[in-house]
Design an enzyme around this catalytic site. Structure first.
Site, PDB file in Angstrom:
ATOM      1  N   TYR A  77       0.846  -1.200   0.000  1.00 53.95           N
ATOM      2  CA  TYR A  77       0.000   0.000   0.000  1.00 53.95           C
ATOM      3  C   TYR A  77       0.881   1.249   0.000  1.00 53.95           C
ATOM      4  O   TYR A  77       0.645   2.193  -0.761  1.00 53.95           O
ATOM      5  CB  TYR A  77      -0.913   0.005   1.228  1.00 53.95           C
ATOM      6  CG  TYR A  77      -1.799   1.225   1.311  1.00 53.95           C
ATOM      7  CD1 TYR A  77      -2.976   1.302   0.585  1.00 53.95           C
ATOM      8  CD2 TYR A  77      -1.445   2.311   2.114  1.00 53.95           C
ATOM      9  CE1 TYR A  77      -3.790   2.421   0.648  1.00 53.95           C
ATOM     10  CE2 TYR A  77      -2.249   3.440   2.183  1.00 53.95           C
ATOM     11  CZ  TYR A  77      -3.423   3.489   1.455  1.00 53.95           C
ATOM     12  OH  TYR A  77      -4.215   4.614   1.514  1.00 53.95           O
ATOM     13  N   LYS A 111       1.249   4.169  -3.001  1.00 59.74           N
ATOM     14  CA  LYS A 111       1.070   5.603  -2.795  1.00 59.74           C
ATOM     15  C   LYS A 111       2.356   6.385  -3.090  1.00 59.74           C
ATOM     16  O   LYS A 111       2.304   7.539  -3.536  1.00 59.74           O
ATOM     17  CB  LYS A 111       0.610   5.863  -1.359  1.00 59.74           C
ATOM     18  CG  LYS A 111      -0.779   5.287  -1.052  1.00 59.74           C
ATOM     19  CD  LYS A 111      -1.844   5.878  -1.963  1.00 59.74           C
ATOM     20  CE  LYS A 111      -3.236   5.392  -1.622  1.00 59.74           C
ATOM     21  NZ  LYS A 111      -4.276   5.988  -2.490  1.00 59.74           N
TER      22      LYS A 111
END
Length: 531
Positions: A162, A166
């Site tokens: 994750y 990002k």
């Protein structure tokens, strides 16, 4: 009125962003997977803002085909595009995307990369324009990118993926801001904070515990950045939920990483290729000839491919596999045991699926295919092995130069031949390549497969550069002999490649146990005799 597209605009921060843009009288498109959820969101926005110019676009960011379709549907409306908000994302799901990329990274970053890339020209022509990437403060933690993780299933530490997804959005923000430096299009990233959204159970519970920001507060920075005149000429920034600038991590200044991510993204989404498929004829000089056609319509091929990908491959023939494993253990057949395990783990190689699939068996009996095979092997063809190969983007199925001779699996006098059938397009970016006999001289054997007897060769770089790719349209096939020295190509087409390889011989050849799943009797394929 400006035209805006918000991914994930059906809930949370995305919904409140869409509401804010609609309140200003803009034409807003919500792009998300669920038409039902989108319909509810659109009704809410229209009632809240009294703006009827709110529409739905189907978009599954975990499917590159879906992204292409979403852009196609938008372009069909012949509208400009002024604001693109890449908001949608997932946090703790596991698996892979349709094309085989890690699910979190593929959804949060790669799907958005392709969407942005395909709409970039439209935004530039509609300038002034603004692009917003919804990132996270977790993007500040990774110090690098492990590229291998991006082409595998989600590991146990999904939080790392994750954060990388990002971070990649931050890197893309920097790359685009540089590329669009002389245009009227700005690109910025936003960290909306810990929002009371539905991305995880903890985010859902936070509003009952009085924690985190409301979706309205989470959308504040995005709305300011997309609508305020103050941000008309500001680009390449990372802002928090209060529109305060966040210092970018040092990795975003690494031009080599920026370039590498950009180039890999182009490769993995298939955006770097020429559209015209080159035509190559193979005349048996090097042990390969074709292309030949199955003479099936595009609709027939599409149905076959869809059936195999959606119905055949996801459903394992458990009884057959269990029987094979049991027999391999009883006979202490390590070769067969290992290849069955490889099939189960890799999920890119599927042996003997004609045994449990009428649609594949029907392909094996294709009239045009059998006519060509009969020319080389005669009547009563023996199909002793079949292999379905699913080559996902960025994957390379067999990276070693080898020959398919199988000296330890076949015994007796008789010819053998291999048929390679393209069920989807096979090209220089996703298929396989071979070394012409002219250049295959004095090449050393690197290793020999102890089970099949196949040789793997050490090919010098200058010889490898002489390799010729196999290029086939869907429904075309080539035949090749044991003499062909070949390897698969790392799939850089942006699409899944599906092919079927048939191993055939003559009735006088005995099929031996070993590196195979020949616990089933070989299938006899008979062509229609010419009158």
């Amino acid at each position: 009125m400006q035209v805006c597209l918000v991914t994930g605009g059906n809930s949370g921060v995305g919904l409140m962003t869409a509401v804010g843009l609609a309140k200003l009288g803009n034409h807003v498109f919500i792009a998300c997977r669920s038409a039902t959820k989108a319909a509810k969101a659109i009704e809410y926005i229209r009632q809240t803002t009294l703006n009827q110019n709110v529409e739905f676009l189907p978009l599954d960011l975990a499917s590159l085909d879906s992204v292409h379709n979403c852009v196609r549907l938008f372009n069909d409306k012949n509208l400009p595009l002024h604001i693109l908000v890449n908001n949608a994302g997932i946090f703790n799901r596991r698996g892979t995307t349709k094309e085989g990329f890690e699910l979190i990274w593929g959804t949060n970053y790669l799907g958005h990369f392709l969407l942005t890339y395909l709409l970039l020209e439209k935004i530039q022509k509609s300038a002034p324009g603004r692009i917003i990437m919804i990132s996270s403060d977790l993007a500040l933690y990774p110090s690098g990118i492990n590229w291998d993780l991006l082409v595998k299933r989600t590991p146990l530490n999904f939080l790392n993926l994750y954060a990388i997804s990002k971070l990649c959005l931050l890197l893309l923000t920097q790359e685009l801001s540089q590329r669009l430096n002389n245009s009227q299009v700005t690109v910025n990233a936003i960290h909306p904070g810990f929002v009371q959204s539905n991305i995880t159970i903890w985010h859902r519970l936070s509003k009952y515990l009085g924690l985190g920001l409301s979706p309205e507060a989470g959308a504040y920075s995005t709305l300011v950045c997309t609508t305020s005149p103050d941000y008309q000429n500001i680009s390449g920034k990372f802002l928090d939920s209060h529109n305060k600038e966040i210092s970018l991590p040092q990795i975003t200044e690494n031009q080599e990483i920026l370039q590498q991510l950009w180039e890999r993204s182009l490769l993995w989404t298939g955006c770097n290729q020429q559209q015209n498929l080159q035509e190559i004829t193979y005349d048996e000089t090097d042990g390969i000839w074709g292309p030949n056609s199955l003479n099936l319509s595009s609709n027939e091929l599409a149905d076959i491919t869809k059936n195999i990908l959606n119905k055949v491959l996801p459903i394992l023939p458990k009884r057959i596999i269990f029987t094979q494993l049991l027999l391999a253990l009883i006979k202490f057949d390590l070769g067969s045991f290992s290849i069955i395990i490889v099939q189960l783990l890799k999920k890119s190689f599927h042996m003997e699926r004609h045994l449990d699939s009428p649609i594949i068996l029907q392909l094996c009996h294709n009239k045009s295919l059998l006519e060509k095979l009969t020319e080389h092997l005669g009547e009563n063809l023996v199909l002793w092995r079949s292999e379905l190969w699913v080559n996902y983007p960025s994957q390379q199925l067999i990276p070693f130069w080898h020959q398919d001779s199988y000296p330890k699996l076949l015994k007796g006098d008789g010819k053998t031949i291999h048929a390679y059938i393209a069920l989807t397009e096979v090209n220089e970016y996703n298929g396989f390549e071979y070394i012409p006999n002219t250049y295959f001289k004095n090449c050393q054997i690197k290793v020999t497969d102890p089970f099949s007897g196949n040789h793997f060769f050490e090919i010098p770089d200058e010889v490898a550069k002489k390799a010729i790719p196999v290029v086939l349209r869907p429904g075309e096939f080539v035949l090749f002999t044991d003499n062909l020295v070949h390897r698969s190509i790392r799939n850089q087409s942006g699409k899944v490649r599906l092919s079927l390889t048939l191993r055939l011989t003559q009735p006088g050849v005995e099929i031996l146990p070993g590196y195979t799943s020949n616990y089933h009797k070989p299938v006899i394929l008979q062509s229609e005799k010419k009158s």
